[in-house]
Design a protein around this motif. Structure first.
Motif, PDB file in Angstrom:
ATOM      1  N   ARG A 207       5.343  12.583  26.210  1.00 50.10           N
ATOM      2  CA  ARG A 207       4.871  11.197  26.380  1.00 50.10           C
ATOM      3  C   ARG A 207       5.595  10.257  25.433  1.00 50.10           C
ATOM      4  O   ARG A 207       5.890   9.129  25.771  1.00 50.10           O
ATOM      5  N   GLU A 208       5.823  10.738  24.232  1.00 51.96           N
ATOM      6  CA  GLU A 208       6.464   9.934  23.206  1.00 51.96           C
ATOM      7  C   GLU A 208       7.911   9.616  23.590  1.00 51.96           C
ATOM      8  O   GLU A 208       8.369   8.485  23.497  1.00 51.96           O
ATOM      9  N   VAL A 225       4.312   7.260  34.795  1.00 47.89           N
ATOM     10  CA  VAL A 225       5.411   7.177  33.829  1.00 47.89           C
ATOM     11  C   VAL A 225       4.831   6.864  32.454  1.00 47.89           C
ATOM     12  O   VAL A 225       4.043   5.921  32.314  1.00 47.89           O
ATOM     13  N   PHE A 226       5.195   7.682  31.470  1.00 45.62           N
ATOM     14  CA  PHE A 226       4.767   7.431  30.089  1.00 45.62           C
ATOM     15  C   PHE A 226       5.980   7.065  29.260  1.00 45.62           C
ATOM     16  O   PHE A 226       7.011   7.721  29.342  1.00 45.62           O
ATOM     17  N   VAL A 227       5.855   6.001  28.458  1.00 46.06           N
ATOM     18  CA  VAL A 227       6.937   5.580  27.577  1.00 46.06           C
ATOM     19  C   VAL A 227       6.327   5.314  26.207  1.00 46.06           C
ATOM     20  O   VAL A 227       5.299   4.635  26.101  1.00 46.06           O
ATOM     21  N   GLN A 228       6.932   5.866  25.163  1.00 46.80           N
ATOM     22  CA  GLN A 228       6.441   5.701  23.787  1.00 46.80           C
ATOM     23  C   GLN A 228       4.956   6.026  23.678  1.00 46.80           C
ATOM     24  O   GLN A 228       4.180   5.280  23.088  1.00 46.80           O
ATOM     25  N   GLY A 229       4.570   7.131  24.321  1.00 48.62           N
ATOM     26  CA  GLY A 229       3.205   7.617  24.182  1.00 48.62           C
ATOM     27  C   GLY A 229       2.175   6.927  25.043  1.00 48.62           C
ATOM     28  O   GLY A 229       1.011   7.308  25.057  1.00 48.62           O
ATOM     29  N   ALA A 230       2.571   5.880  25.780  1.00 49.69           N
ATOM     30  CA  ALA A 230       1.588   5.117  26.542  1.00 49.69           C
ATOM     31  C   ALA A 230       1.939   5.094  28.021  1.00 49.69           C
ATOM     32  O   ALA A 230       3.113   5.073  28.392  1.00 49.69           O
ATOM     33  N   VAL A 326      12.889   7.464  30.455  1.00 49.86           N
ATOM     34  CA  VAL A 326      12.261   8.798  30.572  1.00 49.86           C
ATOM     35  C   VAL A 326      13.228   9.875  30.071  1.00 49.86           C
ATOM     36  O   VAL A 326      13.805  10.627  30.840  1.00 49.86           O
ATOM     37  N   ARG A 327      13.326   9.963  28.742  1.00 47.35           N
ATOM     38  CA  ARG A 327      14.315  10.877  28.152  1.00 47.35           C
ATOM     39  C   ARG A 327      13.875  12.334  28.230  1.00 47.35           C
ATOM     40  O   ARG A 327      14.694  13.224  28.190  1.00 47.35           O
ATOM     41  N   ALA A 328      12.580  12.557  28.311  1.00 47.74           N
ATOM     42  CA  ALA A 328      12.109  13.948  28.384  1.00 47.74           C
ATOM     43  C   ALA A 328      12.202  14.473  29.822  1.00 47.74           C
ATOM     44  O   ALA A 328      11.906  15.630  30.080  1.00 47.74           O
ATOM     45  N   GLY A 329      12.592  13.587  30.753  1.00 49.61           N
ATOM     46  CA  GLY A 329      12.795  14.038  32.128  1.00 49.61           C
ATOM     47  C   GLY A 329      11.534  14.008  32.957  1.00 49.61           C
ATOM     48  O   GLY A 329      10.670  13.145  32.784  1.00 49.61           O
ATOM     49  N   ALA A 400      -1.912  17.177  20.375  1.00 52.92           N
ATOM     50  CA  ALA A 400      -2.108  17.100  21.819  1.00 52.92           C
ATOM     51  C   ALA A 400      -3.446  16.461  22.144  1.00 52.92           C
ATOM     52  O   ALA A 400      -3.578  15.716  23.097  1.00 52.92           O
ATOM     53  N   GLY A 401      -4.463  16.733  21.331  1.00 48.72           N
ATOM     54  CA  GLY A 401      -5.795  16.200  21.628  1.00 48.72           C
ATOM     55  C   GLY A 401      -5.914  14.729  21.326  1.00 48.72           C
ATOM     56  O   GLY A 401      -6.806  14.054  21.816  1.00 48.72           O
ATOM     57  N   SER A 402      -5.024  14.192  20.479  1.00 47.16           N
ATOM     58  CA  SER A 402      -5.259  12.841  19.990  1.00 47.16           C
ATOM     59  C   SER A 402      -5.120  11.796  21.084  1.00 47.16           C
ATOM     60  O   SER A 402      -5.812  10.802  21.101  1.00 47.16           O
ATOM     61  N   LEU A 403      -4.220  12.041  22.040  1.00 51.04           N
ATOM     62  CA  LEU A 403      -4.054  11.044  23.092  1.00 51.04           C
ATOM     63  C   LEU A 403      -5.315  10.985  23.924  1.00 51.04           C
ATOM     64  O   LEU A 403      -5.729   9.931  24.391  1.00 51.04           O
ATOM     65  N   LEU A 404      -5.956  12.142  24.086  1.00 49.21           N
ATOM     66  CA  LEU A 404      -7.179  12.178  24.877  1.00 49.21           C
ATOM     67  C   LEU A 404      -8.238  11.275  24.277  1.00 49.21           C
ATOM     68  O   LEU A 404      -9.061  10.714  24.974  1.00 49.21           O
ATOM     69  N   SER A 405      -8.206  11.146  22.957  1.00 51.45           N
ATOM     70  CA  SER A 405      -9.306  10.436  22.323  1.00 51.45           C
ATOM     71  C   SER A 405      -9.264   8.942  22.604  1.00 51.45           C
ATOM     72  O   SER A 405     -10.204   8.223  22.326  1.00 51.45           O
ATOM     73  N   ARG A 406      -8.175   8.466  23.182  1.00 48.57           N
ATOM     74  CA  ARG A 406      -8.163   7.039  23.546  1.00 48.57           C
ATOM     75  C   ARG A 406      -8.988   6.771  24.783  1.00 48.57           C
ATOM     76  O   ARG A 406      -9.236   5.636  25.146  1.00 48.57           O
ATOM     77  N   LEU A 407      -9.383   7.858  25.463  1.00 48.89           N
ATOM     78  CA  LEU A 407      -9.903   7.657  26.808  1.00 48.89           C
ATOM     79  C   LEU A 407     -11.168   6.847  26.853  1.00 48.89           C
ATOM     80  O   LEU A 407     -11.438   6.207  27.851  1.00 48.89           O
ATOM     81  N   LYS A 408     -11.979   6.931  25.791  1.00 47.79           N
ATOM     82  CA  LYS A 408     -13.254   6.239  25.825  1.00 47.79           C
ATOM     83  C   LYS A 408     -13.049   4.804  26.292  1.00 47.79           C
ATOM     84  O   LYS A 408     -13.810   4.278  27.089  1.00 47.79           O
TER      85      LYS A 408
END
Length: 415
Positions: A207-208, A225-230, A326-329, A400-408
């Motif tokens: 994602r980053e 599409v995710f760019v810079q973690g978002a 999308v550098r990670a492909g 890995a879990g930290s991105l999930l925590s934005r979901l609220k």
């Protein structure tokens, strides 16, 4: 909320074009972030009431959901009352929007984050559509140029958010909810299918760096599409695995169920993988004798259709403006990503690294854990636990879990 002793149960209902799958996950609410959810039940039933991801027949969809839920209840030994359901289809649109709000206390609080996100949602959308998700991408404090991941606790006067809005047809969302409610179940939340899949299969690093997730189901090919973690772009294309089946049925003049079996058993997406001497047996229509045909000609037809899918994905990526980022492909998931040769074909066409994503952060049933077919179902479980036990957003990309925590904050769009 479904309970079982001191553990909480959570149910993901992936309502797809070819099948409805119910997954039951078990977790303890006080567990550490990033602890996997255990999948303890699965129920699956073919679905006939959807076309291209959208409900076209309520009764038959209700039956499919009912069967899948009953099967999952039996296996998990529990009673299911509410579910997190997936939604997809060509009516899904997205736009990036920004909102600005004054900071009330001089120091940013979670309340400020909620208010600034509300401001970002104040966009003109047609009356027959609604905002399904509003997802913060990053924040700007006063006149700082840098995008801030988590401004809570920082001092400032004015807060700005860059948000990603997912917009859907009101009728499509209402019909999915109606089908679930007719089964006597409550909808905890409607979640965009590809968003759920991305939770299950993408790593924080991908994602980053920038990554495109392509979830190829039966009726739709969904893109995130995710760019810079978002998350930066979402789309749904009305062409997917069942088109491949139709091509095979058409070419071989064989009934669709047989064509589906031939696809699963013998097809590959790169013609050069099938050697000249391989041949397959094809059942005929009516009571005619089965015929034999070279596997290579089957592969050519399948390759042509997958090429079309990847051309459309590439066109959508160009349209989004994020192709260079999308550098990670690409990560492929969904049922149609399991075919032999798909990864090689995608790499060759798109000139980027490609892998098949399988669900992470879960333990339990083997048929679920290693299977890209269940990416959306597992993602619904992961997102559901985040919504029920919110750890307030930290936009750090470390774990890995930290991105999930934005979901609220992501789901304010309730019915």
């Amino acid at each position: 909320m479904n309970r079982k002793g001191d553990k909480s149960l959570i149910v993901g209902l992936d309502i797809g074009t070819s099948k409805v799958v119910a997954l039951v996950g078990e977790y303890s609410p006080d567990q550490r972030p990033g602890t996997p959810i255990e999948v303890i039940g699965i129920g699956s039933h073919e679905s006939r009431g959807l076309r291209r991801g959208v409900v076209v027949d309520i009764d038959s969809t209700v039956q499919s959901i009912q069967r899948a839920i009953e099967e999952a209840e039996l296996m998990a030994g529990c009673e299911i009352r509410s579910v997190y359901a997936s939604i997809s289809g060509n009516h899904i649109q997205c736009r990036n929007s920004q909102g600005i709000a004054p900071i009330r206390e001089g120091e940013v609080t979670h309340g400020d984050l909620d208010r600034v996100l509300e401001a970002a949602k104040a966009v003109a959308i047609p009356a027959d559509q609604k905002i399904l998700h509003a997802i913060p991408r990053d924040y700007v404090l006063d006149d700082s140029q840098e995008g801030i991941r988590n401004p809570v606790g920082m001092t400032g006067v004015r807060l700005e958010v860059h948000a990603h809005l997912v917009i859907c047809a009101q009728s499509a969302a209402a019909n999915v909810s109606k089908c679930v409610q007719k089964c006597g179940l409550q909808v905890d939340n409607l979640i965009l299918g590809v968003l759920a899949s991305s939770q299950a299969v993408l790593t924080a690093d991908e994602r980053e760096l920038g990554v495109v997730l392509v979830d190829i189901g039966a009726g739709t090919t969904d893109i995130a599409v995710f760019v810079q973690g978002a998350i930066s772009h979402t789309a749904s294309l009305p062409i997917a695995g069942d088109k491949v089946t139709e091509d095979i049925a058409h070419m071989l003049r064989t009934p669709t169920p047989e064509a589906e079996q031939i696809k699963v058993r013998y097809a590959c997406a790169l013609a050069q993988m099938a050697t000249a001497e391989e041949s397959i047996q094809v059942p005929s229509v009516g009571d005619r004798a089965p015929r034999r045909m070279p596997r290579a000609s089957l592969a050519q037809a399948v390759q042509a259709r997958y090429e079309e899918i990847f051309e459309m994905v590439q066109a959508e990526l160009r349209r989004s403006g994020f192709e260079q980022h999308v550098r990670a492909g690409m990560v492929l998931t969904g049922g149609a990503s399991k075919m032999e040769g798909v990864v090689e074909l995608a790499e060759e066409m798109l000139q980027m690294p490609v892998r098949v994503g399988i669900p992470q952060h879960v333990t339990g049933l083997g048929e679920v854990v290693g299977n890209p077919v269940h990416a959306t179902g597992v993602g619904l479980l992961l997102m559901g636990t985040q919504i029920e036990n919110p750890r307030r957003p930290t936009l750090s990309a470390g774990r890995a879990g930290s991105l999930l925590s934005r979901l609220k904050n992501w789901y304010r769009g309730e019915f």
